[in-house]
Design an enzyme around this catalytic site. Structure first.
Site, short mmCIF file in Angstrom:
data_model
loop_
_atom_site.label_atom_id
_atom_site.label_comp_id
_atom_site.label_asym_id
_atom_site.label_seq_id
_atom_site.Cartn_x
_atom_site.Cartn_y
_atom_site.Cartn_z
N HIS A 104 0.85 -1.19 0.00
CA HIS A 104 0.00 0.00 0.00
C HIS A 104 0.89 1.24 0.00
O HIS A 104 1.38 1.68 1.04
CB HIS A 104 -0.92 0.00 1.23
CG HIS A 104 -1.93 1.12 1.20
ND1 HIS A 104 -3.29 0.90 1.29
CD2 HIS A 104 -1.79 2.46 1.09
CE1 HIS A 104 -3.93 2.06 1.23
NE2 HIS A 104 -3.04 3.02 1.11
N ASP A 107 2.15 6.35 -5.60
CA ASP A 107 3.35 6.62 -6.38
C ASP A 107 3.94 8.02 -6.20
O ASP A 107 5.14 8.18 -6.17
CB ASP A 107 3.11 6.32 -7.88
CG ASP A 107 1.92 7.05 -8.46
OD1 ASP A 107 1.25 7.81 -7.72
OD2 ASP A 107 1.63 6.86 -9.65
N TRP A 192 -4.98 17.24 6.00
CA TRP A 192 -5.37 16.84 4.65
C TRP A 192 -5.25 17.97 3.65
O TRP A 192 -4.97 17.75 2.48
CB TRP A 192 -6.78 16.21 4.64
CG TRP A 192 -6.69 14.73 4.86
CD1 TRP A 192 -6.65 14.08 6.06
CD2 TRP A 192 -6.58 13.70 3.85
NE1 TRP A 192 -6.53 12.73 5.87
CE2 TRP A 192 -6.49 12.46 4.53
CE3 TRP A 192 -6.54 13.69 2.46
CZ2 TRP A 192 -6.37 11.23 3.86
CZ3 TRP A 192 -6.43 12.48 1.79
CH2 TRP A 192 -6.35 11.26 2.49
N GLU A 343 -10.86 4.39 6.74
CA GLU A 343 -9.78 5.29 7.16
C GLU A 343 -10.47 6.50 7.80
O GLU A 343 -10.47 7.61 7.26
CB GLU A 343 -8.93 5.71 5.96
CG GLU A 343 -7.69 6.53 6.31
CD GLU A 343 -6.94 7.05 5.06
OE1 GLU A 343 -7.44 6.88 3.94
OE2 GLU A 343 -5.86 7.63 5.24
N HIS A 368 -6.07 0.33 4.82
CA HIS A 368 -6.23 0.89 6.17
C HIS A 368 -7.14 0.05 7.06
O HIS A 368 -6.71 -0.52 8.04
CB HIS A 368 -6.72 2.34 6.15
CG HIS A 368 -5.73 3.29 5.56
ND1 HIS A 368 -4.59 3.65 6.23
CD2 HIS A 368 -5.69 3.93 4.37
CE1 HIS A 368 -3.89 4.48 5.47
NE2 HIS A 368 -4.53 4.65 4.33
ZN LIG Z 1 -3.53 5.10 0.84
#
Ligand SMILES: [Zn+2]
Ligand SMILES: *[C@@H]1O[C@H](CO)[C@@H](O)[C@H](O)[C@H]1NC(C)=O
Ligand SMILES: *[C@@H]1O[C@H](CO)[C@@H](O)[C@H](O)[C@H]1NC(C)=O
Ligand SMILES: *[C@@H]1O[C@H](CO)[C@@H](O)[C@H](O)[C@H]1NC(C)=O
Ligand SMILES: *[C@@H]1O[C@H](CO)[C@@H](O)[C@H](O)[C@H]1NC(C)=O
Ligand SMILES: *[C@@H]1O[C@H](CO)[C@@H](O)[C@H](O)[C@H]1NC(C)=O
Length: 497
Positions: A104, A107, A192, A343, A368
């Site tokens: 997990h 990129d 976030w 998550e 998650h």
């Molecule tokens: Zn992720």
């Protein structure tokens, strides 16, 4: 002195209890240890030597923390103890240990900020000083809008009074790390927002076609250096572009992946390679999702060796819940699902229920599954269907789900021996190792004090077992892992850590 007193008082208590009680107590303690991940396996003599060394250092670290909780680093924010980890002997052992696969990881957030800073020295780079800061390679001034106008990076740097300072400031845009995380990131909203800004910032730097191929090759090198032998990478498959403004479709991005992976495996034949999980945004309408499903089908057909599966990404609380897409996704089960789900800290919400849909849609693994511990029926499904759970402890800590990793639900997953794999999600964005930092924090900070090398080995083996490798390649991978593991064990010298 303290420990001698403790032993005497324990002996005193034992003496007062009758033998039957003591026997029952011992059985319960041992049963729980056996039930945990790796707890029902045995180590050979050489592994026991490694384990004794590992556990001596683990006990030293933890017992110091128990006696001095104000100095227990792992109860604080990762950014505050990140550098300190490097000095831990447990960390050094984990770093040199074969860890299997990373299943997990996204990129665009694998390699750290220094790499991106270097890319800003390339020719033909334009910069837009908006918040977040953006970059684009082009022969001419990019024609996308920029409030402060696109400027040639080279000229901006030349005009800086102090280039060292300029670069240090620029580097901050490629990392979430800061000196006072508890002030900078008071809630999930701030983390976030910064995290999404990070992706906007690095996007133009690496989706430039010549950089993309090199970037993923360099990323694989980092994994290998961290004793990882195989990777399943999630990608939105950015549309790659050229200096003349040519923009390619997503299949070209997938092809570039294939090229980079093939080159890497040629250069490092002990590395097993990588596969792709196509993971576009979950914040889309059904039309866009339809086209994403088409793209996934096409890539699976054209590059079956590269393609591993399909996922939807983005902040789960804000994105669309899976239930909205169930009719479409039920028609696309041939794509193999690896959904992010659970998550969240919002128990009983639609986000929380993404776990239900992930299970019902037949996900091979769940990303998650942070909220899973609160769902006993789903835990039962996960065990029955043998669904891999991809846990990313540092990500959950940095992205505001848990402050003190001792409260991370991974400890419950481990104690129940759920099909857990450890991973790192976006290690570049918080300047963590490709995998070792996550292993260290999980082993020392989350798992039981008594969990030992058997758990670490079990986690590494799980990462291959729950991978998307074809059955015969999986057998081969586990064989290769065992060879690497035996080398590690046979050459182990406690004094060198
Ligand atoms: Zn992720
Ligand atoms: C441990 O493994 C043995 C042999 O496979 C099995 O019979 C036993 O039930 C296992 N114990 C636990 C607690 O999982
Ligand atoms: C925690 O980190 C501090 C420095 O930040 C260091 O002095 C201390 O030894 C560390 N504690 C442990 C148990 O590693
Ligand atoms: C950045 O470039 C310098 C100079 O070429 C090089 O030494 C360094 O290793 C590069 N850093 C990264 C992270 O690639
Ligand atoms: C440039 O900035 C760096 C980093 O802040 C500082 O160490 C250095 O002294 C500065 N150089 C000059 C000439 O001011
Ligand atoms: C921007 O440039 C690209 C390629 O240089 C071109 O295809 C596109 O039409 C341009 N868009 C606008 C709005 O000018």
């Amino acid at each position: 002195m303290r420990s001698i007193l403790a032993i005497i008082s324990i002996l005193f208590i034992y003496a007062k209890c009758d033998d039957k009680y003591n026997e029952k107590r011992k059985q319960l303690v041992e049963l729980e240890l056996r039930m945990a991940l790796g707890g029902n396996t045995t180590l050979n003599d050489k592994e026991n030597i490694v384990n004794n060394c590992l556990m001596q250092h683990k006990f030293n670290e933890l017992d110091y923390g128990f006696d001095n909780p104000e100095h227990y680093n792992l109860s604080h924010h990762f950014f505050n103890y990140k550098k300190q980890i490097q000095t831990s002997k447990v960390y050094k052992i984990i770093k040199s240990m074969p860890k299997g696969a990373v299943l997990h990881v996204h990129d665009m957030a694998i390699i750290g900020p220094d790499y991106f800073l270097n890319l800003t020295y390339m020719d033909h780079l334009y910069v837009c000083f908006e918040k977040p800061i953006r970059f684009w390679f082009s022969y001419n001034v990019p024609n996308s809008t920029c409030d402060g106008d696109w400027k040639l990076m080279k000229n901006v740097r030349k005009a800086a009074a102090n280039v060292t300072q300029f670069d240090a400031d620029l580097r901050k845009h490629f990392s979430m790390v800061c000196d006072n995380p508890d002030v900078v990131y008071p809630s999930i909203k701030e983390t976030w927002t910064t995290f999404m800004g990070y992706f906007t910032t690095v996007y133009g730097l690496i989706s430039f076609r010549p950089n993309w191929e090199k970037y993923f090759y360099d990323a694989l090198k980092l994994f290998r250096d961290d004793n990882v032998m195989y990777v399943e990478v999630r990608s939105i498959l950015p549309n790659l572009y050229e200096l003349d403004g040519t923009i390619y479709d997503k299949r070209i991005t997938a092809k570039a992946y294939k090229k980079a992976i093939n080159k890497f495996v040629r250069d490092y034949p002990d590395f097993l390679g990588a596969k792709l999980i196509f993971a576009p945004s979950r914040k889309v309408d059904t039309t866009v999702l339809d086209s994403d499903i088409q793209t996934a089908r096409q890539i699976k057909k054209d590059m079956p060796d590269l393609y591993a599966g399909f996922d939807l990404v983005g902040q789960e609380d804000l994105g669309n819940p899976l239930i909205e897409f169930v009719p479409q996704l039920l028609q696309a089960k041939d794509l193999d699902f690896f959904f992010h789900a659970g998550e969240t800290n919002w128990y009983g919400t639609l986000t929380d229920e993404n776990l239900v849909d992930a299970v019902l849609l037949g996900a091979k693994r769940i990303g998650h599954a942070y909220a899973l511990a609160k769902h006993p029926a789903l835990i039962r499904e996960v065990i029955e269907k043998d669904i891999g759970i991809e846990v990313n402890v540092l990500s959950n800590a940095v992205l505001s789900l848990v402050k003190d990793v001792r409260n991370h639900p991974l400890n419950i997953f481990l104690s129940l021996n759920l099909p857990v794999v450890l991973s790192s999600d976006d290690p570049g964005a918080w300047e963590a190792d490709p995998l070792s930092d996550d292993f260290y924090v999980a082993f020392v900070g989350v798992a039981s004090r008594l969990s030992d090398l058997r758990m670490l080995k079990g986690l590494a083996l799980n990462s291959l077992k729950y991978s998307a490798l074809a059955p015969e390649r999986k057998v081969r991978a586990i064989h290769d892992f065992n060879t690497k593991w035996n080398d590690f064990v046979n050459n182990f010298d406690c004094k060198s850590y």
